[in-house]
Design a protein around this motif. Structure first.
Motif, short mmCIF file in Angstrom:
data_model
loop_
_atom_site.label_atom_id
_atom_site.label_comp_id
_atom_site.label_asym_id
_atom_site.label_seq_id
_atom_site.Cartn_x
_atom_site.Cartn_y
_atom_site.Cartn_z
N ASP A 182 10.82 2.33 -7.31
CA ASP A 182 12.26 2.16 -7.44
C ASP A 182 12.74 0.85 -6.84
OD1 ASP A 182 11.87 2.66 -4.79
OD2 ASP A 182 13.20 4.39 -4.67
N HIS A 183 11.78 -0.04 -6.50
CA HIS A 183 12.08 -1.37 -5.95
C HIS A 183 12.86 -1.29 -4.64
CE1 HIS A 183 10.53 -3.59 -9.40
NE2 HIS A 183 11.07 -2.66 -10.16
N SER A 184 12.73 -0.18 -3.93
CA SER A 184 13.38 -0.08 -2.63
C SER A 184 12.55 -0.72 -1.53
CB SER A 184 13.63 1.39 -2.27
OG SER A 184 12.39 2.09 -2.15
N GLN A 185 11.30 -1.03 -1.82
CA GLN A 185 10.42 -1.62 -0.80
C GLN A 185 9.41 -2.55 -1.46
OE1 GLN A 185 7.11 0.56 1.44
NE2 GLN A 185 8.78 0.64 2.93
N LEU A 186 9.14 -3.67 -0.79
CA LEU A 186 8.12 -4.61 -1.22
C LEU A 186 7.08 -4.72 -0.13
CD1 LEU A 186 10.31 -7.59 -2.54
CD2 LEU A 186 9.32 -5.76 -3.90
N CYS A 187 5.82 -4.73 -0.52
CA CYS A 187 4.73 -5.04 0.40
C CYS A 187 4.27 -6.46 0.12
CB CYS A 187 3.58 -4.05 0.23
SG CYS A 187 4.05 -2.36 0.61
N ILE A 527 -9.23 -16.37 -0.50
CA ILE A 527 -9.48 -14.95 -0.27
C ILE A 527 -9.04 -14.15 -1.51
CG2 ILE A 527 -9.20 -15.17 2.22
CD1 ILE A 527 -6.44 -13.93 1.94
N LYS A 528 -9.72 -13.05 -1.76
CA LYS A 528 -9.40 -12.19 -2.89
C LYS A 528 -8.39 -11.13 -2.46
CE LYS A 528 -12.17 -13.98 -6.00
NZ LYS A 528 -11.67 -14.59 -7.25
N ILE A 529 -7.33 -10.98 -3.24
CA ILE A 529 -6.27 -10.02 -2.93
C ILE A 529 -6.00 -9.18 -4.17
CG2 ILE A 529 -3.89 -9.74 -2.12
CD1 ILE A 529 -4.09 -12.63 -1.04
N THR A 530 -5.84 -7.89 -3.98
CA THR A 530 -5.47 -7.01 -5.09
C THR A 530 -4.47 -5.97 -4.57
OG1 THR A 530 -6.31 -5.49 -6.79
CG2 THR A 530 -7.41 -5.45 -4.65
N SER A 531 -3.57 -5.55 -5.42
CA SER A 531 -2.53 -4.59 -4.99
C SER A 531 -2.32 -3.56 -6.09
CB SER A 531 -1.22 -5.31 -4.67
OG SER A 531 -0.73 -5.98 -5.81
N LEU A 543 -0.77 0.00 -2.19
CA LEU A 543 -2.08 -0.33 -1.62
C LEU A 543 -2.32 -1.83 -1.77
CD1 LEU A 543 -4.25 2.58 -3.10
CD2 LEU A 543 -3.26 2.45 -0.81
N ILE A 544 -2.82 -2.44 -0.71
CA ILE A 544 -3.20 -3.85 -0.75
C ILE A 544 -4.61 -3.97 -0.19
CG2 ILE A 544 -2.79 -6.14 0.22
CD1 ILE A 544 0.13 -5.68 0.10
N GLY A 545 -5.48 -4.60 -0.97
CA GLY A 545 -6.84 -4.88 -0.52
C GLY A 545 -7.06 -6.37 -0.44
N LEU A 546 -7.74 -6.83 0.61
CA LEU A 546 -8.04 -8.26 0.73
C LEU A 546 -9.35 -8.43 1.47
CD1 LEU A 546 -6.09 -9.97 3.59
CD2 LEU A 546 -5.81 -7.55 3.16
N PHE A 559 -5.07 -1.61 3.06
CA PHE A 559 -3.83 -1.19 3.71
C PHE A 559 -3.07 -0.26 2.77
CE2 PHE A 559 -4.93 -4.98 5.97
CZ PHE A 559 -4.43 -4.82 7.25
N GLU A 560 -2.51 0.79 3.36
CA GLU A 560 -1.70 1.75 2.61
C GLU A 560 -0.30 1.80 3.24
OE1 GLU A 560 -2.73 6.17 1.52
OE2 GLU A 560 -1.54 6.13 3.38
#
Length: 730
Positions: A182-187, A527-531, A543-546, A559-560
């Motif tokens: 709902d776009h209430s939060q950005l990581c 660095i490799k980043i995926t979300s 979820l963010i992986g790096l 990270f969760e």
């Protein structure tokens, strides 16, 4: 049979290719400038539009089907470092219709100004297709700013991460943006501008976007209509300028040469003497008979008539029509701004919207004035050309057609008035008064108030002066059409200008942690980043992986960030090393690339210790998330005190194939894997029946050889493709 799928590829030369998975090329987007590189690419959620970010700061939206550029903009001139494009969960189309007026007739088509012959040739409308869901394109920049664009067009949010963090150190390039449903939060993952190998992981709450989703959807729809009409007006004015230049450039250039021959005589004076006394000097006679000629004048007259006809069509069919529609949508914008309980918090101001509405009215009045000037120029030039044609025939001792043999005193006064007032401007030959309206400078010859439509209306309706000045159009007599349009552009821009900052100022930063990586500070971009945003009814999180270093690396962080109410602002994390993966064959492994395949699987590319073989690994997200530990501190550095175990759900070994990059699509059930040399690609069906697996692999290997040949043929054997990025359509 494999369906028709597509993949996008960009290279270090700033080009973007769209190919089907059979590797047939769909289209190619050329580079935008020397030294400009592609820095980020993202699909719109429905795969209809592709957004491409460049090191120049430009963001280009491309229609996937045709390859046409839909829209190009530059948020603030800083290089683009991250793109993310996500839909909101709720459909808002029907709700927005409750406070928006029905659409008018379709917008007038854009004019192809370079192809005006007998009439204007029109291009198809390249406008973005309507969306039932509010999609937001998030753009991360090198200077730590994050912009949000509704539908990829309407700037509706600006986040200044350095100010939000309250840190003494300035935040650098934004590496990854992951919004929730709902776009209430950005990581967000960003660099620290301190020359250290540290990155910041943060969550930014944007409650106003969630609260005003309907309002932002309605404003986005209006903005899309308004900007589309402004583009139509720009293209029509360019075509109008070209039509005017084509009309008189030949005749004016010849007349200018006449004046420059000796500098002592003026063409207007000599023509006036010829008109009054019937005598032409030797120089004038030579010019009319030899340089201009009767056939040349006849040809010029036909060209002028055709060009003036094109100008009238452009004014009536395109400029007037587009401006009427623009006024309609600006009126709607004023109506929304007056609902202060809903739109004032977004920064929409009534006085600015009314100013834009008045500017559109002033442009309308100036357009009507130009129409009268064109009509008057046609009358003047027809009479002038007729007199010149008869004069040339008489000087050449040629027979004069009976219908042209006679002229009235009214014609003589008409021509004399034209030569005295309209023939020259500041010593230069100007056969009409149209050109001054098309230049972005004040008019040199202002039309009489008795002929200006707005002044004529005010004179005919004296009660109009009783209205407040704020409710009236305010055309300036000394302004040209180009100046009025520039003023209109400025007012329209000002109407929406305060919205991004107003929305961004309501944002907060509830969580932030810095993470030290095992790489030099100038290698953070390696660095490799995926979300991944998970929006299940009972499981909503980002979820963010790096990787812990520039690839190939020894492991990765996961990270969760929970976003449902019960676990709001709960953050968990862990570090996973491939030294603790029991399912793999014995040996040392390095991570080459990583991506989330779907809400349940993470895909990993590994290289063996000797860099001879590669392994494509599938990890269960459920098992990974079970090992995540809560981060207790909301601020400060993150320290992973232990390494978690890995459990491979499945893996596949590629012998004698060094794989370094992959692209995944869970909806299309495919994986595309690049070789280390970036010369070969292997494409796999991810979910096939067991007995079909071998057959499918053989087919893929045959495709790979074709791919290698195709790349060599299209791009040349000498080109460096070391910076190739690839992604499969979602």
């Amino acid at each position: 049979m494999r369906p028709s799928l597509m993949t996008k590829i960009d290279n270090r030369h700033g080009e973007v290719f769209l190919r089907r998975l059979s590797w047939s090329k769909v289209w190619k987007l050329p580079k935008t400038g020397d030294g400009v590189k592609v820095t980020a690419i993202v699909w719109r959620p429905d795969s209809v539009v592709l957004a491409v970010g460049y090191s120049s700061g430009d963001v280009t939206l491309v229609d996937v089907e045709s390859g046409d550029i839909v829209h190009t903009f530059n948020p603030c001139g800083e290089p683009v470092t991250a793109l993310s494009w996500e839909n909101s969960i709720a459909s808002l189309n029907e709700e927005a219709e409750n406070f928006l007026l029905p659409e008018l007739l379709p917008q007038p088509s854009k004019v192809n100004s370079s192809k005006l012959d007998a009439g204007p040739i029109l291009e198809g409308d390249k406008g973005l297709k309507n969306e039932e869901l509010l999609s937001l394109l998030w753009i991360g920049l090198k200077n730590g700013l994050v912009y949000g664009y509704a539908f990829g067009l309407f700037p509706c949010c600006l986040l200044k991460l350095s100010e939000l963090s309250g840190m003494n150190e300035t935040i650098g390039a934004v590496r990854s943006i992951c919004p929730n449903g709902d776009h209430s939060q950005l990581c967000i993952l960003a660099d620290l501008r301190a020359g250290r190998s540290e990155v910041l992981l943060m969550t930014v709450d944007t409650p106003l976007i969630t609260y005003c989703l309907k309002e932002l959807y309605g404003l986005g729809v209006l903005y899309r209509q308004i900007t589309g009409l402004m583009d139509c007006l720009i293209s029509a004015q360019k075509a109008l300028q070209e039509a005017w230049e084509d009309a008189l450039v030949d005749l004016e250039s010849k007349m200018v040469r006449y004046d420059n021959n000796d500098g002592q005589s003026s063409l207007s004076v000599d023509l006036m003497e010829l008109l009054m006394f019937g005598h032409a000097g030797i120089k004038l006679e030579k010019f009319l008979v030899t340089d201009l000629t009767d056939k040349g004048l006849k040809r010029i007259g036909q060209a002028v008539e055709l060009s003036y006809s094109n100008m009238q069509k452009l004014l009536i069919k395109h400029i007037v029509c587009a401006n009427y529609q623009l006024s309609h949508y600006l009126t709607q914008l004023c109506g929304l701004a007056k609902q202060e309980d809903r739109f004032s918090c977004l920064g929409l101001q009534v006085n600015l919207c009314l100013s834009a509405c008045r500017a559109a009215g002033s442009f309308t009045a100036k357009t009507a004035e130009l129409q009268q000037v064109i009509d008057g120029s046609i009358k003047y030039l027809k009479t002038f050309f007729r007199w010149l044609y008869v004069t040339i025939l008489r000087l050449s001792d040629e027979p004069i057609p009976p219908e042209l043999a006679t002229s009235t005193q009214q014609d003589v006064r008409f021509i004399a008035n034209f030569l005295a007032k309209d023939f020259e401007t500041d010593g230069q030959v100007r056969l009409d008064r149209i050109g001054q309206y098309l230049r972005n400078e004040p008019l040199t010859s202002i039309a009489s108030s008795k002929t200006r439509p707005w002044d004529m209306l005010a004179e005919a309706c004296p009660t109009i002066t009783n209205f407040p000045d704020s409710d009236l159009f305010q055309p300036r007599a000394e302004r040209s059409l180009a100046q009025e349009f520039t003023h209109l552009e400025q007012q329209v821009k000002a109407s929406f200008e305060a919205i991004p900052s107003a929305v961004g100022q309501t944002a907060s930063l509830p969580f932030m942690t810095n993470l030290t990586l095992d790489c030099p500070s100038d290698g953070l971009d390696k660095i490799k980043i995926t979300s991944r945003s998970i929006n299940q009814p009972k499981d909503r999180c980002n979820l963010i992986g790096l990787t812990n270093s520039a690839t190939p690396s020894s492991g990765f962080y996961l990270f969760e960030f929970a976003s449902e109410k019960e676990r709001k602002n709960l953050t968990r994390a862990a570090f996973f090393s491939f030294r603790r993966c029991d399912n793999l064959p014995p040996g040392e492994y390095k991570l080459s690339d990583m991506q989330f395949y779907n809400d349940e699987i993470m895909s990993i590319l590994l290289l063996t210790e000797q860099n001879t073989n590669s392994i494509f690994l599938q990890l269960s997200l459920a098992l990974l998330r079970e090992q995540l530990a809560p981060i207790m501190s909301r601020r400060g550095p993150f320290n992973s005190s232990f390494q978690s175990d890995l459990f491979a759900s499945s893996f596949r070994v590629f012998n004698d194939f060094q794989a370094t990059a992959l692209g995944l699509s869970s909806s299309r059930k495919v994986a595309a894997i690049f070789s280390a040399a970036k010369r070969k690609v292997r494409i796999f069906d991810m979910e096939v029946e067991e007995e079909e697996d071998v057959e499918d692999e053989d087919q893929d290997i045959e495709d790979v050889s074709d791919l290698s040949q195709e790349i060599s043929k299209d791009r040349g054997n000498q080109k460096d493709l070391s910076d190739v990025d690839m992604a499969v359509s979602p």
